[in-house]
Write an enzyme that holds these catalytic residues in place. Sequence first.
Site, PDB file in Angstrom:
ATOM      1  N   ASN A 204      11.676   1.037   4.064  1.00 41.26           N
ATOM      2  CA  ASN A 204      11.039   0.118   3.111  1.00 41.26           C
ATOM      3  C   ASN A 204      12.129  -0.688   2.423  1.00 41.26           C
ATOM      4  O   ASN A 204      13.277  -0.239   2.320  1.00 41.26           O
ATOM      5  CB  ASN A 204      10.253   0.921   2.064  1.00 41.26           C
TER       6      ASN A 204
ATOM      7  N   HIS B 100      12.830  -2.590  -1.295  1.00 39.04           N
ATOM      8  CA  HIS B 100      12.296  -2.677  -2.654  1.00 39.04           C
ATOM      9  C   HIS B 100      13.152  -3.648  -3.469  1.00 39.04           C
ATOM     10  O   HIS B 100      14.386  -3.598  -3.388  1.00 39.04           O
ATOM     11  CB  HIS B 100      12.306  -1.283  -3.296  1.00 39.04           C
TER      12      HIS B 100
ATOM     13  N   ARG C 205       0.867  -1.174   0.000  1.00 40.51           N
ATOM     14  CA  ARG C 205       0.000   0.000   0.000  1.00 40.51           C
ATOM     15  C   ARG C 205       0.899   1.217   0.000  1.00 40.51           C
ATOM     16  O   ARG C 205       1.962   1.196   0.632  1.00 40.51           O
ATOM     17  CB  ARG C 205      -0.808   0.072   1.299  1.00 40.51           C
TER      18      ARG C 205
ATOM     19  N   ASP D 110       8.853   4.940  -3.645  1.00 39.87           N
ATOM     20  CA  ASP D 110      10.200   4.367  -3.716  1.00 39.87           C
ATOM     21  C   ASP D 110      11.266   5.406  -4.059  1.00 39.87           C
ATOM     22  O   ASP D 110      12.223   5.125  -4.785  1.00 39.87           O
ATOM     23  CB  ASP D 110      10.243   3.220  -4.757  1.00 39.87           C
TER      24      ASP D 110
END
Length: 204
Positions: free
Chosen positions: A110, A112, A94, A148
Amino acid sequence: MADLLKLGVLISGNGSNLQSIIDHIEKGSLQAVIKIIISNNPDAYGLSRAKKHGIPFVVLKNGNFKNKEDFDAELVRILKDNGVELVILAGFMRIISPDFIKAFSGKIMNIHPALLPSFPGLHGQRQAVEYGVKFSGCTVHFVNEGVDTGPIIIQSAVPVLDDDTEDTLAARILKEEHRIYPQAIQLFADGKLEIKGRKVRIKN
Ligand code: GAR
């Protein structure tokens, strides 16, 4: 012993990154404690991992909220109530809202599955195979308001082989994800990450 860094881990699926964080904590190579795991998917396999290790978890269903802001307000409330000091997005599918980012400014990480800024968004591994790059990898970064685009903490590169499929490349990248995510969290726990504009400096 210094206080352990309090983590909140957000997942949507398999939770293998969550597992690697749990494993590093259990074997003492990551000085942190997972206070709460939150999934937006009631069927996420990661929830079985939470149960197995006796870690508290909450499921927040997307459909139970009027809008993204209400969902994220509840996320923030739960994370704050649990005293979370660093939010870990581990396959959380999300995009989070500006209010959430403000509430944990500089305290959301995060992972990635590509070497950012290449191949942001969904299916980073598929994008790499289709583009024909010779190397891809993974990136741990702080989260800012873009998708990102936040300051990069650690990256790891892997080769892309001629006969790779999205799945074979994803498996090779995942091994590196499991290595560098706990490393980045430990650097944060040690107070060694300094964000200066776009750059993250790792202090000695
Ligand atoms: C991982 O490959 C992670 O990098 C990716 O989802 C997978 C989750 O696996 N995240 C994204 O694509 C975020 N845009 P896991 O649930 O087994 O940790």
